[in-house]
Each structure stands twice: as C-alpha cells, then as structure tokens.
Scaffold this motif. Structure first.
Motif, PDB file in Angstrom:
ATOM      1  N   UNK A  64     -53.247 -48.081  -1.183  1.00 45.06           N
ATOM      2  CA  UNK A  64     -52.931 -47.114  -0.117  1.00 45.06           C
ATOM      3  C   UNK A  64     -51.425 -47.123   0.083  1.00 45.06           C
ATOM      4  N   UNK A  65     -50.886 -47.630   1.186  1.00 46.12           N
ATOM      5  CA  UNK A  65     -49.453 -47.600   1.396  1.00 46.12           C
ATOM      6  C   UNK A  65     -48.718 -48.521   0.424  1.00 46.12           C
ATOM      7  N   UNK A  66     -49.525 -49.434  -0.136  1.00 45.78           N
ATOM      8  CA  UNK A  66     -48.986 -50.279  -1.200  1.00 45.78           C
ATOM      9  C   UNK A  66     -50.119 -50.640  -2.132  1.00 45.78           C
ATOM     10  N   UNK A  67     -49.772 -51.170  -3.285  1.00 47.94           N
ATOM     11  CA  UNK A  67     -50.768 -51.398  -4.312  1.00 47.94           C
ATOM     12  C   UNK A  67     -51.821 -52.411  -3.899  1.00 47.94           C
ATOM     13  N   UNK A  68     -51.461 -53.395  -3.075  1.00 46.95           N
ATOM     14  CA  UNK A  68     -52.413 -54.460  -2.695  1.00 46.95           C
ATOM     15  C   UNK A  68     -52.922 -54.308  -1.269  1.00 46.95           C
ATOM     16  N   UNK A  69     -52.784 -53.091  -0.719  1.00 44.62           N
ATOM     17  CA  UNK A  69     -53.188 -52.898   0.693  1.00 44.62           C
ATOM     18  C   UNK A  69     -54.658 -53.187   0.895  1.00 44.62           C
TER      19      UNK A  69
END
Length: 557
Positions: A64-69
C-alpha cells in the motif's frame, strides 16, 4: 459478536473496495450479513482495528503506502494487539514482493490470494471458510477464556485454600502451644496446690501445737467471726470437742455482751493492724484477753489469734491487797492521829509544866550562884525548843486544821510554812474545793500526796518555783503540782525504786489507787516535773455554818 460480520478491506486501490463490496453485498453466514470497513493504508487499517477489535475478516493488500505495509499490519495485529481471532487474507497483485510460502511460514495469516486468481466464487468460498474458522476460533477463545476464568478461580480457590490450610496449621500450632503452656501451667498449679496443701497441713499442725503450748484459752478465728481452731483448754472451758467447733460462730459459746466486746476489739485490730489487749469478765471470772492479727503473704489479715488468761485469782488478790493497803494506810493515819494527840496533850503538856517549874525553881531562894541560874535558863530554853519541835511533829502527823477548816486551808497553811522553811515560793490555787464533802479518807490522802510531792521537791528537784492547782470539776477533782526543778527520767526512776526497794513515787501511786484515781507524772532531765492527779468525787458540798452559799476561795502564798 454483533448482528453483522465486520470485514475490513485494506487496499490502496479504490476499485478493489468497490468490486469486493459488490460481489459480497448479498452474502450472509449463519443469518448475518457482512459489514464492510474500508482502509487505504496501513495506518488507517490499524486505526480501524483499534476502533473495531471485533472485526472477523481482514482483506489485506500487501503493498500500500509502502511495500511492506500489509506485512507490518499483520505483525502488529498478531504481536502487538495479540489478536489471534481475526482471519487475515493477504491479497496481492505483486506476488514477487511477498512469496506465498515465505509469508505463510513467517506471518500469522490465514490465507494468501492473488487478486488475479480471486474470482467471485473463490471469494465466496474463502469468506465462508474464514468465517467458519473465525466462529470456531471465537468459540474456542470463549471456551479458553471460560476455562481460564475457571482455572483462575480454581487457582484463587487453591490459594485461599492454601492460606486457610496454612492459617489452620498456624492456629493448630498456636493452639497446641497454648495447650502445652496451659498444661504446663496446670501442672505447676497442681504442684503449687499440692505444696500449699502440704504447707497448710503443716501449718495446721503447727497451729494446733502452738495453741496447745499454752494453758490459757486460745483459739483462731476468721475476720468475719468464724472459729477455725481451738486448743484443749478452750475446748474444756467451752464444754465442746476440738473438732466440733470448726466454722462455728462466737454466739454459740459466749453471751451477747462478751460477743459485742469481742467484735469491737476485732474491728479495732483489723482496722489498725495492731494487737489489742483488754480485760473481759465472763460468768466464771476475769480474763486478760489478747487479740493478735495473723497476716498472709499479701500482707492482709487472714486470721486472728485470741488468747485469754484467767486473772480471776490475780483480780481477787489485787482487791485484797487494795483493801489491806487501805486498811493499813487508815491504821497508819489513825496511829499518827493518836501519836499526834498524845504528843500534844501529854508530852507537850508535861514539857510545858517542866519548863514552868524550871523557870520558877529558884524564885523563893536567894543567893543562888549565877552559874546555876544560867544553866537553869539554858534548860528552860531547851525545853521551849523541844516543845516547839514536838508540836511541829504532832502537826505533821495530823494537822488539826485539816479537821477544823478543811483541805484547802490546810494545804494553804502547809504551803506557807514550807515556803518560809525552805525558801521556795509556792503558788497555790484552789477552785470549788472549799466546803466540798469529800470524806476524811480523800482529804488526808490528798494532803499526804501534796506533802510527799513537796518533800520530793525539797530533797531532789532544786526548784526555785512550785505551782499547785486543785480544782473540783465534777465528777473529778484535779490536782496538779508543777516545779521548775532539774527533772528526772520517770521510767528509770521507777526501775531504780524497785531495785533499791524504796517507796517514793510508789507510795503516791498506791494512795491514788486507793482513791480510784489516776496519777500521771511527766518529767525529763532539765525540764522540771509535772504531777497530775485525777480522783472521782460525789460532788456534794458541806453546809456552811453561816448559812451563806459556798464560795470558790483562792489562796496564794
């Protein structure tokens, strides 16, 4: 659980939210529909989870906002929130970012789906499977909570039981110690009582021995008047057996008058703590009674020892001695009166005649040598002096003024003559004595007492002033003789008189006793002497020959 199943759609693509809601809008499980909650980032997802902790399914996008969110949300849910019930479907459109095997192995997710492969039918199947798993997990969790609660209760109960057991063991131990202490105390009390009983037995034996050691009446009594023990003499006197009188009261053996007297003396002893001695008359004689307190260990009077010595014979002997002394003194006074009369009427008269003859022997003869006339004159003077001495002796033996004018004037005359002879001023005062009918015995004895006192002052006191007061104050006549001499130790003087077999003060005591009076002599070396005599009298007065009322004369020399 509420009336709807809460499902969070966590995805940063709006289309995914729309499609999911559309596909599952009519879905229901166990009669409850789905309630969709949308989040477009990891932070929003976590915020929704905080507000809705009872969410059943989380459809979670990995990136989402980052790859590991998505994976961070999973880790936070399982590790931080410790929420193991929520069913998590990890959906991804980029399988390379999160390989399925690695994600399932390392993260606590329930399913892993690719958005491409997740058709409507598979979504229905997956949701159903997850809700069924959620229900099972929820019920299992509820059961676990119930079991945990029961286990906690049981643990608390066991803790309380252990506390109760420990408390009970402590109480049992304390009670055991108390019982052991009580048992030890009881043994000590039993031993003390045994010793006390043995001591009491020995004490009773000693008491009986002490009571029987005297031939007088002796008995022990309690402070409230119960007889505890008597000796053989008392048993014979009271006409009873030794064993029968225990715990009996005094009124069984003594008349009321004697009981009242004993009760008064017993109360006096208990109040003061000191012995009491007194004389008591019973039907068969007189007794010298002594009541002695017997103290216990706490210094309280536990018993009273009563001793009664029969003094009947001594009393009768004292009466006989008193009578004989009275008769002896009366005989002595009568003999003095006879001698005084004989000296005055015979010897003095004969000497007077001899003096007259001596003075007129040579009246009818002339030429008598001067030497013979001188001797005759000297003989006449010697006869005159002898006549005076004989008259003085006769006056001392029985002063006629005592019979003619009474005691007060006789004493006044004697004080005048004593002052002139010895050079010691005497202040004599009498009040209420003139015309008092006190009898010849009292008059002569009081006169002799004053004579004896002044004679002792002349011999021993070295006084320069004497005062005599004689006052009639019904029912007593008071005689006080005071001097300012050197004084003496009264008790030491009495002892010396007994050892030297002298009369002195004893003769004064005997005269006062004949008058049923009291004699008190107060003196100490260097402080003079005071003699106080108190005798009873009837108070009757002799009628005055002139008919006038009697006056209270006051003479002073």
């Amino acid at each position: 659980m509420d009336d709807m199943w809460k499902v969070i759609i966590a995805d940063d693509e709006m289309e995914t939210h729309h499609v999911t809601r559309m596909v599952l809008r009519n879905y229901s499980f166990e009669g409850k529909k789905l309630c969709f909650l949308s989040a477009y980032s990891g932070e929003e997802t976590l915020a929704l989870l905080h507000r809705h902790p009872d969410t059943a399914i989380l459809l979670l996008d990995v990136v989402m906002e980052k790859d590991s969110a998505g994976l961070d949300v999973v880790r936070y849910i399982r590790d931080e929130l410790n929420n193991q019930l929520i069913q998590i479907i990890l959906r991804t459109g980029h399988s390379g970012y999160a390989p399925e095997n690695t994600v399932i192995a390392e993260y606590g997710i329930n399913d892993y789906k690719s958005k491409i492969d997740l058709t409507s039918q598979k979504l229905f199947t997956t949701i159903t499977t997850l809700l069924r798993a959620y229900c099972l997990s929820y019920r299992y969790n509820q059961l676990n909570q119930t079991l945990a609660g029961e286990l906690k209760k049981r643990l608390l109960a066991e803790i309380e039981l252990q506390k109760a057991r420990d408390h009970l063991e402590q109480r049992v131990e304390e009670r055991t110690c108390e019982l052991e202490a009580a048992n030890l105390l009881l043994k000590q009390e039993i031993a003390a009582r045994t010793r006390a009983e043995e001591e009491l037995r020995k004490s009773d034996e000693m008491t009986r021995s002490l009571l029987n050691a005297t031939s007088d009446i002796a008995f022990l009594m309690s402070p409230d008047g119960l007889i505890l023990s008597i000796n053989e003499t008392a048993a014979k006197r009271l006409d009873t057996d030794i064993g029968e009188c225990s715990k009996e009261t005094l009124d069984r053996f003594f008349p009321p008058r004697t009981i009242r007297s004993l009760q008064m003396k017993v109360a006096q002893v208990i109040r003061s703590g000191h012995p009491a001695r007194f004389e008591e008359m019973l039907e068969d004689g007189f007794f010298d009674v002594g009541i002695f307190p017997v103290f216990g260990k706490n210094q309280r009077i536990e018993k009273l020892a009563v001793y009664a010595h029969d003094i009947t014979d001594a009393k009768q002997a004292a009466v006989r001695i008193h009578t004989l002394t009275h008769d002896l003194i009366n005989a002595q006074e009568n003999e003095r009166e006879r001698i005084s009369r004989d000296l005055h009427d015979r010897v003095a008269q004969d000497l007077s005649t001899s003096r007259i003859i001596c003075e007129t022997l040579f009246d009818s003869h002339a030429g008598i040598p001067e030497e013979i006339l001188s001797k005759a004159s000297r003989l006449s003077r010697m006869l005159q002096k002898t006549i005076r001495n004989i008259r003085d002796i006769a006056y001392d033996l029985r002063p006629p003024i005592l019979d003619q004018l009474g005691l007060a004037k006789a004493v006044f005359r004697y004080c005048e003559e004593f002052s002139e002879t010895e050079g010691v001023p005497i202040d004599f005062h009498s009040i209420g004595v003139d015309n008092l009918n006190m009898g010849l015995d009292m008059e002569i004895n009081l006169y002799r007492l004053i004579q004896e006192a002044l004679n002792n002052i002349r011999k021993h006191a070295e006084a320069t002033r004497v005062r005599i007061n004689m006052v009639a104050s019904f029912p007593h006549l008071l005689l006080r003789i005071t001097d300012n001499g050197k004084g003496f130790d009264v008790e030491q003087h009495r002892t010396a008189q007994v050892n030297r077999k002298r009369m002195g003060l004893r003769s004064m005591e005997e005269r006062v006793a004949l008058l049923n009076g009291n004699l008190d002599i107060q003196s100490r070396p260097g402080a003079g002497t005071r003699i106080l005599i108190e005798v009873p009298f009837s108070g009757k007065k002799n009628p005055r020959p002139d008919g006038n009322p009697p006056a209270a004369p006051l003479w002073s020399s």
